[in-house]
Design an enzyme around this catalytic site. Structure first.
Site, mmCIF file in Angstrom:
data_model
loop_
_atom_site.group_PDB
_atom_site.id
_atom_site.type_symbol
_atom_site.label_atom_id
_atom_site.label_comp_id
_atom_site.label_asym_id
_atom_site.label_seq_id
_atom_site.Cartn_x
_atom_site.Cartn_y
_atom_site.Cartn_z
ATOM 1 N N THR A 1 50.402 34.703 75.709
ATOM 2 C CA THR A 1 49.184 35.426 75.283
ATOM 3 C C THR A 1 48.960 36.540 75.921
ATOM 4 O OG1 THR A 1 48.176 33.104 74.736
ATOM 5 C CG2 THR A 1 46.589 35.091 75.316
ATOM 6 N N GLY B 1 29.716 35.810 75.955
ATOM 7 C CA GLY B 1 29.262 36.770 76.877
ATOM 8 C C GLY B 1 30.479 36.719 78.164
ATOM 9 N N HIS C 1 43.374 58.048 104.080
ATOM 10 C CA HIS C 1 42.318 58.759 103.619
ATOM 11 C C HIS C 1 42.518 59.776 102.747
ATOM 12 C CE1 HIS C 1 38.283 60.383 103.766
ATOM 13 N NE2 HIS C 1 38.912 61.751 103.997
HETATM 14 P P1 FAD Z 1 50.190 31.383 77.248
HETATM 15 O O1 FAD Z 1 50.344 32.880 77.569
HETATM 16 O O2 FAD Z 1 49.231 31.165 76.085
HETATM 17 O O3 FAD Z 1 51.489 31.188 76.719
HETATM 18 C C1 FAD Z 1 51.798 29.975 76.009
HETATM 19 C C2 FAD Z 1 53.229 30.171 75.047
HETATM 20 O O4 FAD Z 1 53.408 28.982 74.727
HETATM 21 C C3 FAD Z 1 52.711 30.898 73.771
HETATM 22 O O5 FAD Z 1 53.690 31.952 73.706
HETATM 23 C C4 FAD Z 1 52.977 29.937 72.739
HETATM 24 O O6 FAD Z 1 53.573 30.491 71.748
HETATM 25 C C5 FAD Z 1 54.060 29.087 73.258
HETATM 26 N N1 FAD Z 1 54.118 27.574 72.904
HETATM 27 C C6 FAD Z 1 52.947 26.540 72.627
HETATM 28 N N2 FAD Z 1 53.249 25.488 71.965
HETATM 29 C C7 FAD Z 1 54.782 25.476 72.061
HETATM 30 C C8 FAD Z 1 55.746 24.744 71.658
HETATM 31 N N3 FAD Z 1 55.471 23.664 71.303
HETATM 32 N N4 FAD Z 1 57.002 25.111 71.710
HETATM 33 C C9 FAD Z 1 57.350 26.205 72.002
HETATM 34 N N5 FAD Z 1 56.305 27.231 72.508
HETATM 35 C C10 FAD Z 1 55.260 26.908 72.440
HETATM 36 N N6 FAD Z 1 44.220 36.841 82.326
HETATM 37 C C11 FAD Z 1 44.551 37.488 83.432
HETATM 38 O O7 FAD Z 1 44.799 37.225 84.539
HETATM 39 N N7 FAD Z 1 43.998 39.075 83.327
HETATM 40 C C12 FAD Z 1 43.451 39.322 82.231
HETATM 41 O O8 FAD Z 1 43.267 40.531 82.209
HETATM 42 C C13 FAD Z 1 43.613 38.904 81.069
HETATM 43 N N8 FAD Z 1 42.922 39.357 79.854
HETATM 44 C C14 FAD Z 1 43.428 38.583 78.803
HETATM 45 C C15 FAD Z 1 42.636 39.261 77.596
HETATM 46 C C16 FAD Z 1 42.628 38.459 76.264
HETATM 47 C C17 FAD Z 1 42.137 39.154 75.290
HETATM 48 C C18 FAD Z 1 43.186 37.141 76.339
HETATM 49 C C19 FAD Z 1 42.959 36.539 75.244
HETATM 50 C C20 FAD Z 1 43.497 36.401 77.717
HETATM 51 C C21 FAD Z 1 43.695 37.176 78.864
HETATM 52 N N9 FAD Z 1 43.881 36.911 79.988
HETATM 53 C C22 FAD Z 1 44.016 37.449 81.009
HETATM 54 C C23 FAD Z 1 44.564 35.162 80.124
HETATM 55 C C24 FAD Z 1 46.064 34.993 80.112
HETATM 56 O O9 FAD Z 1 46.420 35.693 79.046
HETATM 57 C C25 FAD Z 1 46.456 33.625 80.211
HETATM 58 O O10 FAD Z 1 45.728 33.092 81.222
HETATM 59 C C26 FAD Z 1 47.917 33.547 80.251
HETATM 60 O O11 FAD Z 1 48.487 34.140 79.081
HETATM 61 C C27 FAD Z 1 48.208 31.867 80.259
HETATM 62 O O12 FAD Z 1 49.504 31.845 80.640
HETATM 63 P P2 FAD Z 1 50.417 30.598 79.858
HETATM 64 O O13 FAD Z 1 51.675 30.747 80.158
HETATM 65 O O14 FAD Z 1 49.700 29.342 80.342
HETATM 66 O O15 FAD Z 1 49.905 30.365 78.380
#
Ligand code: FAD
Length: 474
Positions: A43, A183, A450
């Protein structure tokens, strides 16, 4: 006959949690396989942090140039949104491509497909058509399957005009108007981008104010700026239903939640609706039941301080554990889980997980607020330094906001809040101070370059100590 392979560490999901865990495991000499069913980077890199920050940077840049008459700059920037979107996609591709190289360099095998547990020591990999392509047996597994946007009943993402944040980030052309429901920071960041490109934005939030959980004085400057750029805020309103109109627009009907006597629906009309009310752990892709991994009432996987689930040899990290759903938290957990598997004595022993909203102006927080300190029985020492007293902030024409530091009775820094320019960067110094249990004096006596915004952190500490230089001590 499907091939069966084996690996010491299997990582499911290659978001900032999973890909970092895989790299660290590979670095530690473990035979590591990472499985990703969509795009490496998850994500964060593909449809979250990075593309949103690229759009925020570009639109804020244009907005500032277009509003700098008082600085003698006369400009009226025009957007080629399709081109801007392509630039953002290139940024994403550069980053995700880099991860593939890091996997190779660290000996990590990358598998494309969806991993489903067969039992607690093996998975099957499915391709997009639902065919099994491989079986993998593992010694240890790390579940890093992330999260998905939460739906509001009646506002299914399957309906055409209902968009999630990913749909909006992927747009190459923007509508003239958008209704945003939610929000939190994703709604506000998106509203900011759209409004700066000239889209009419109506934002409906259920809580009484934006960015619930952040202190009022941090949120106020963001609301002020939002109103100034034309965002039409409606808080304390619950979106209940929507319909399409004959002219192709959509209307959302919302009900006030604060006043029991007010049962009158309010209607808001726009071209499309984005729903961003929060995210839910993604636990429906990997057949967790087969491995015996359970989720709680909120759909989260529970883990201990070493990221172990209840099932021996299976760990979980990142958004799938619930809030705070932040990329840096997921990555940190990824490192710890990989190290625990490698036999190291690592655990989650951090004092704080900082958080930032990339709104205009930015908000960033770390550790305790003044109120939280009081609730914990601490008599806090607080120092606040306004950006209007910072030479650098003035020279950047960005004087809204402040840095606040919170310390305990022993003058140890236990928290900080920033609203203003580069808040997301400035919070790093306060976070380091919290982690290192630095004193106000240690931060105040550190020579800061600074003119920088970072001097405001030093000045906030000086203020807390009663010896500010650039503001009057009252
Ligand atoms: P994810 O990044 O969701 O990755 C999980 C992965 O697992 C995905 O690619 C998915 O395809 C894969 N997957 C799922 N199930 C399976 C399976 N069974 N087999 C194989 N692959 C699988 N966080 C910040 O810290 N700063 C920010 O500025 C920020 N901005 C954001 C803006 C938006 C619009 C959004 C939606 C989120 C934002 N976030 C931000 C949150 C951040 O993106 C998430 O907290 C982070 O990506 C979580 O990481 P993760 O590895 O847990 O999961």
């Amino acid at each position: 006959m499907v091939e069966t392979n084996s690996t010491e560490v299997l990582v499911i999901g290659a978001g900032p949690g999973g890909y970092v865990a895989a790299i660290r495991a590979g670095q530690l000499g473990l035979d590591t396989t990472v499985v990703e069913m969509e795009d490496v980077g998850g994500t964060c890199l593909n449809r979250g942090c990075i593309p949103s920050k690229a759009l925020i940077k570009a639109t804020t840049m244009a907005h500032r140039v277009g509003n700098a008459e008082h600085m003698g700059i006369h400009a009226d920037p025009e957007f080629d949104y399709a081109k801007l979107s392509r630039w953002k996609d290139r940024v994403v591709r550069r980053l995700t491509g880099g991860i593939g190289k890091l996997f190779k360099a660290n000996g990590v095998r990358e598998v494309n497909g969806r991993a489903e547990f067969i039992d607690d020591s093996s998975v099957e990999i499915f391709d997009e058509d639902g065919n099994v392509t491989e079986r993998i047996e593992f010694d240890d597994a790390i579940i890093a399957t992330g999260s998905v946007p939460t739906e509001i009943p009646g506002f299914s993402f399957d309906a055409d005009p209902i968009l999630d944040s990913r749909d909006v980030l992927n747009k190459t052309e923007l509508p003239d108007s958008m209704i945003i429901i939610g929000g939190g920071y994703i709604s506000l960041e998106t509203a900011d981008v759209l409004a700066k490109v000239g889209c009419d934005v109506t934002l409906i939030g259920r809580p009484p104010t934006a960015l619930r959980g952040y202190e009022d004085d941090l949120v106020k400057p963001v609301m002020r700026r939002g109103e100034k750029i034309g965002i039409d805020f409606h808080f304390g309103m619950e979106a209940r239903e929507w319909w399409e109109n004959d002219d192709g627009t959509v209307t959302v009907a919302a009900m006030p939640v604060e006043d029991e006597d007010d049962n009158e629906f309010r209607e808001y009309t726009g071209e499309e609706i984005m729903v961003a009310i929060g995210r839910s752990p993604r636990t429906d892709t990997a057949n967790l039941e087969a491995a015996g991994v359970e989720t709680d009432d909120w759909g989260r996987i529970n883990v201990d301080d070493q990221l172990r689930t209840d099932v021996d040899g299976i760990y979980a990290i990142g958004d799938v554990l619930g809030e705070p759903m932040l990329a840096h938290r997921a990555s940190h957990q990824g490192v710890v889980a990989a190290e625990v598997i490698a036999g190291m004595d690592s655990e989650l022993d951090h004092k704080t997980v900082p958080a930032a909203c990339f709104t205009d102006p930015e908000i960033a927080v770390t550790g305790m607020t003044e109120d939280e300190a009081k609730e914990a029985g601490i008599d806090p020492i607080v120092g606040k330094f306004p950006f209007r007293a910072s030479g650098r902030a003035m020279a950047q024409d960005e004087t809204d906001g402040f840095v606040r530091v919170v310390a305990d009775e022993n003058e140890r820094v236990i928290g900080g809040q920033v609203v203003g320019p580069e808040a997301s960067e400035l919070i790093a110094e306060l976070t380091l101070a919290v982690e290192m249990e630095a004193t106000l004096d240690e931060v105040a006596e550190t020579i800061h370059t600074h003119p920088t915004l970072a001097e405001s952190v030093m000045e906030a500490c000086e203020k807390a100590l009663g010896r500010p230089i650039h503001v009057i001590d009252r």
